[in-house]
Design a protein around this motif. Structure first.
Motif, PDB file in Angstrom:
ATOM      1  N   UNK A  32      44.024  57.029  16.163  1.00  0.00           N
ATOM      2  CA  UNK A  32      45.250  56.930  14.907  1.00  0.00           C
ATOM      3  C   UNK A  32      46.778  57.180  14.703  1.00  0.00           C
ATOM      4  N   UNK A  33      47.260  56.484  14.372  1.00  0.00           N
ATOM      5  CA  UNK A  33      49.054  56.253  13.756  1.00  0.00           C
ATOM      6  C   UNK A  33      48.906  58.020  13.542  1.00  0.00           C
ATOM      7  N   UNK A  34      48.713  58.634  12.756  1.00  0.00           N
ATOM      8  CA  UNK A  34      48.383  60.308  12.016  1.00  0.00           C
ATOM      9  C   UNK A  34      48.942  60.443  12.751  1.00  0.00           C
ATOM     10  N   UNK A  35      48.007  60.647  14.200  1.00  0.00           N
ATOM     11  CA  UNK A  35      47.478  61.995  14.849  1.00  0.00           C
ATOM     12  C   UNK A  35      48.580  62.001  15.614  1.00  0.00           C
ATOM     13  N   UNK A  36      49.186  61.028  16.200  1.00  0.00           N
ATOM     14  CA  UNK A  36      50.380  60.792  17.093  1.00  0.00           C
ATOM     15  C   UNK A  36      51.305  62.138  16.407  1.00  0.00           C
ATOM     16  N   UNK A  37      51.465  61.714  15.153  1.00  0.00           N
ATOM     17  CA  UNK A  37      51.949  63.474  14.746  1.00  0.00           C
ATOM     18  C   UNK A  37      51.981  64.669  15.422  1.00  0.00           C
ATOM     19  N   UNK A  38      51.187  64.527  15.075  1.00  0.00           N
ATOM     20  CA  UNK A  38      50.278  66.189  15.582  1.00  0.00           C
ATOM     21  C   UNK A  38      50.565  66.480  17.090  1.00  0.00           C
ATOM     22  N   UNK A  39      50.105  65.419  17.756  1.00  0.00           N
ATOM     23  CA  UNK A  39      50.013  66.281  19.024  1.00  0.00           C
ATOM     24  C   UNK A  39      51.576  66.390  19.329  1.00  0.00           C
ATOM     25  N   UNK A  40      52.681  65.033  18.918  1.00  0.00           N
ATOM     26  CA  UNK A  40      54.233  66.138  18.274  1.00  0.00           C
ATOM     27  C   UNK A  40      54.153  66.974  18.298  1.00  0.00           C
ATOM     28  N   UNK A  41      54.063  67.270  17.802  1.00  0.00           N
ATOM     29  CA  UNK A  41      53.965  68.792  16.692  1.00  0.00           C
ATOM     30  C   UNK A  41      53.350  69.513  17.390  1.00  0.00           C
ATOM     31  N   UNK A  42      52.716  69.977  18.239  1.00  0.00           N
ATOM     32  CA  UNK A  42      51.770  70.863  19.302  1.00  0.00           C
ATOM     33  C   UNK A  42      53.123  70.567  20.462  1.00  0.00           C
ATOM     34  N   UNK A  43      52.685  69.797  20.823  1.00  0.00           N
ATOM     35  CA  UNK A  43      53.878  69.223  22.052  1.00  0.00           C
ATOM     36  C   UNK A  43      55.489  69.961  21.909  1.00  0.00           C
ATOM     37  N   UNK A  44      55.999  69.319  20.554  1.00  0.00           N
ATOM     38  CA  UNK A  44      57.211  70.219  20.460  1.00  0.00           C
ATOM     39  C   UNK A  44      57.496  71.862  20.307  1.00  0.00           C
ATOM     40  N   UNK A  45      56.991  72.515  19.464  1.00  0.00           N
ATOM     41  CA  UNK A  45      56.443  73.714  19.613  1.00  0.00           C
ATOM     42  C   UNK A  45      55.847  74.239  20.057  1.00  0.00           C
ATOM     43  N   UNK A  46      55.834  73.876  21.816  1.00  0.00           N
ATOM     44  CA  UNK A  46      55.438  74.594  22.785  1.00  0.00           C
ATOM     45  C   UNK A  46      54.152  75.683  22.938  1.00  0.00           C
ATOM     46  N   UNK A  47      52.830  74.597  21.854  1.00  0.00           N
ATOM     47  CA  UNK A  47      51.376  74.685  22.736  1.00  0.00           C
ATOM     48  C   UNK A  47      51.175  74.201  23.906  1.00  0.00           C
ATOM     49  N   UNK A  48      49.947  74.881  24.339  1.00  0.00           N
ATOM     50  CA  UNK A  48      49.257  74.573  25.614  1.00  0.00           C
ATOM     51  C   UNK A  48      48.701  72.985  25.203  1.00  0.00           C
TER      52      UNK A  48
ATOM     53  N   UNK B   5      50.454  68.711   6.607  1.00  0.00           N
ATOM     54  CA  UNK B   5      49.684  69.147   7.168  1.00  0.00           C
ATOM     55  C   UNK B   5      50.221  69.429   8.645  1.00  0.00           C
ATOM     56  N   UNK B   6      51.156  68.631   9.166  1.00  0.00           N
ATOM     57  CA  UNK B   6      51.517  69.513  10.460  1.00  0.00           C
ATOM     58  C   UNK B   6      52.000  70.706  10.663  1.00  0.00           C
ATOM     59  N   UNK B   7      52.769  70.683   8.921  1.00  0.00           N
ATOM     60  CA  UNK B   7      53.344  72.106   9.573  1.00  0.00           C
ATOM     61  C   UNK B   7      52.342  73.524   9.100  1.00  0.00           C
ATOM     62  N   UNK B   8      51.201  73.110   8.187  1.00  0.00           N
ATOM     63  CA  UNK B   8      50.176  73.953   7.876  1.00  0.00           C
ATOM     64  C   UNK B   8      49.222  74.271   9.339  1.00  0.00           C
ATOM     65  N   UNK B   9      49.178  73.312  10.135  1.00  0.00           N
ATOM     66  CA  UNK B   9      48.122  73.682  11.270  1.00  0.00           C
ATOM     67  C   UNK B   9      49.681  74.473  12.043  1.00  0.00           C
ATOM     68  N   UNK B  10      50.819  74.370  12.344  1.00  0.00           N
ATOM     69  CA  UNK B  10      51.624  74.530  13.247  1.00  0.00           C
ATOM     70  C   UNK B  10      51.813  76.181  12.572  1.00  0.00           C
ATOM     71  N   UNK B  11      52.213  76.245  11.544  1.00  0.00           N
ATOM     72  CA  UNK B  11      51.965  78.109  10.867  1.00  0.00           C
ATOM     73  C   UNK B  11      51.075  78.500  11.235  1.00  0.00           C
ATOM     74  N   UNK B  12      49.449  78.465  11.433  1.00  0.00           N
ATOM     75  CA  UNK B  12      48.492  78.476  11.789  1.00  0.00           C
ATOM     76  C   UNK B  12      48.431  79.251  12.906  1.00  0.00           C
ATOM     77  N   UNK B  13      48.335  77.800  14.236  1.00  0.00           N
ATOM     78  CA  UNK B  13      48.652  78.267  15.134  1.00  0.00           C
ATOM     79  C   UNK B  13      49.512  79.247  16.054  1.00  0.00           C
ATOM     80  N   UNK B  14      50.222  79.461  15.051  1.00  0.00           N
ATOM     81  CA  UNK B  14      51.445  80.234  15.610  1.00  0.00           C
ATOM     82  C   UNK B  14      51.038  82.193  15.078  1.00  0.00           C
ATOM     83  N   UNK B  15      49.745  81.726  14.375  1.00  0.00           N
ATOM     84  CA  UNK B  15      48.729  83.825  13.785  1.00  0.00           C
ATOM     85  C   UNK B  15      48.991  84.662  15.106  1.00  0.00           C
ATOM     86  N   UNK B  16      49.054  85.350  15.262  1.00  0.00           N
ATOM     87  CA  UNK B  16      49.136  86.647  16.190  1.00  0.00           C
ATOM     88  C   UNK B  16      47.035  87.363  15.967  1.00  0.00           C
ATOM     89  N   UNK B  17      46.844  86.755  15.628  1.00  0.00           N
ATOM     90  CA  UNK B  17      45.613  87.673  14.706  1.00  0.00           C
ATOM     91  C   UNK B  17      44.306  86.848  15.123  1.00  0.00           C
TER      92      UNK B  17
END
Length: 290
Positions: A9-25, A161-173
Motif C-alpha cells: 500500500x501507499x503507507x509502505x512507500x514511506x518506509x521503503x523510502x526511509x530505508x533507502x534514504x538512510x542507507x540501509x541495504x 513509524x518511520x522514525x521508530x523503525x529507522x532508530x531501531x535499525x541504527x542500533x549496533x547491539x
C-alpha cells in the motif's frame, strides 16, 4: 544488514523510502501483483513496486522467487498478505503495526481508533509470529490522533513509524534477538471496516456521528438517497426534537446536534448542506433507503 522489504500500500512507500534514504541495504522488495485499473484498463504496479523499480531494486511479486540467502532481516509494512510460517521461521521479520498492542490487533486499527476517539493510537514495532499481531514488542509509541480525519491520522502515524523503525535499525547491539518483550494485557481486535460502520445514526450521539465522518466515507439517507458527509461539526446543546430531524441545518441525535457543512448527495456534486436542503426540502435523515 541486508533487508528484504514486504509492502504493497501507499503507507509502505514511506518506509521503503526511509530505508533507502538512510542507507540501509535493501536486497529485495516483495509486493502484490500488478492490478488492472478500471479507468484506463492498464495494468499498473503497486506503489511499492514502482518505487523499487525507480530505485533499481529487485522487485518480486511471488514469495517463491525470494532468495532466502539474499537477506538477513525481513521488514513487513502493509503487505496485505500473511507470510507462511515456513518463511517466518527462517529469518527474523519485523512488522510495523498502527496501534498500541495488544489493543486493536487486526486489519483496521487506525479506523477503529478514530471511531473510538483516538483510543490506543500509536505505532508498535514487533517481531512477527504465527498468530496475527501477537508477536513480542520492541517498542510502542503513542501518537495523538483524536479529532483527526483518517488521512491525517495515517500521515501522523507514518511519520512516527518511520522514525521508530529507522532508530531501531541504527542500533549496533543484538537487539533483534534480545530486546523484544511479550505483549501485556487483554487483546482487542480491529476488524475491517464495513458499510454498516459508515452509517450516521441519529440514535447515537452527535460525537459518534462526527467520528464516523472522519473516516471519509460516512453517509446518511435522505429521501432514499445516500448523502455522503464530507465535513461536519458538533453542537452539544440539548434539545427535544425527534431523533433524525433536521432543524436549522442541524441533525438531532441522541446527544447533541450533528451539523453537516459539506455533503455529496448520490448522483450529484459536492455542495454545502444548506444548498442541499434548499434543493431537496428534506426534514429528517434515515439509516436505510426505505
Amino acid at each position: 544488514m541486508r533487508i528484504a522489504f514486504f509492502g504493497t500500500g501507499a503507507v509502505s512507500v514511506a518506509y521503503l523510502e526511509t530505508l533507502l534514504d538512510a542507507g540501509f541495504e535493501v536486497t529485495a522488495v516483495v509486493t502484490k501483483r500488478p492490478k488492472r485499473r478500471s479507468r484506463n484498463g492498464r495494468v499498473e504496479p503497486t506503489a511499492v513496486a514502482a518505487l523499487g523499480e525507480r530505485r533499481g531494486l529487485k522487485v518480486l511479486t511471488a514469495l517463491a522467487d525470494l532468495d532466502l540467502l539474499d537477506f538477513e532481516l525481513g521488514i513487513v509494512v502493509s503487505y496485505g498478505r500473511i507470510l507462511p510460517d515456513q518463511l517466518v521461521n527462517t529469518h527474523p521479520f519485523l512488522n510495523v503495526h498502527y496501534s498500541l498492542l495488544p489493543s486493536f490487533r487486526g486489519a483496521a486499527p487506525v479506523e477503529r481508533s478514530v471511531l473510538a476517539g483516538g483510543v490506543a493510537a500509536g505505532v508498535t514495532l514487533m517481531r512477527l509470529v504465527a498468530e496475527m499481531d501477537a508477536g513480542p514488542i520492541y517498542e510502542s509509541v503513542p501518537v495523538a490522533i483524536e479529532d483527526l480525519d483518517l488521512s491525517t491520522a495515517y500521515e501522523r502515524l507514518t511519520t512516527a513509524g518511520c522514525a521508530l523503525m529507522r532508530d531501531w535499525l541504527a542500533r549496533d547491539d543484538d537487539w533483534i534477538t534480545t530486546a523484544a518483550h511479550p505483549q501485556v494485557g487483554t487483546p482487542t481486535y480491529a476488524p475491517k471496516i464495513v458499510d454498516s460502520d459508515l452509517i450516521i445514526r441519529s440514535y447515537e450521539s452527535a460525537l459518534q456521528g462526527y467520528r464516523r465522518h472522519l473516516l471519509g466515507r460516512a453517509y446518511f439517507y435522505c429521501d432514499s438517497k445516500r448523502v455522503r458527509l464530507l465535513r461536519a461539526h458538533v453542537d452539544e446543546a440539548d434539545s427535544s426534537f425527534p431523533l433524525g430531524s433536521i432543524v436549522d441545518g442541524k441533525i438531532q441525535t441522541a446527544r447533541g446536534m450533528l451539523v453537516p457543512e459539506l455533503v455529496r448527495p448520490e448522483g450529484r456534486s459536492t455542495m454545502s448542506f444548506a444548498d442541499f436542503l434548499r434543493g431537496s426540502r428534506v426534514t429528517a435523515i434515515g439509516t436505510s433507503p426505505g
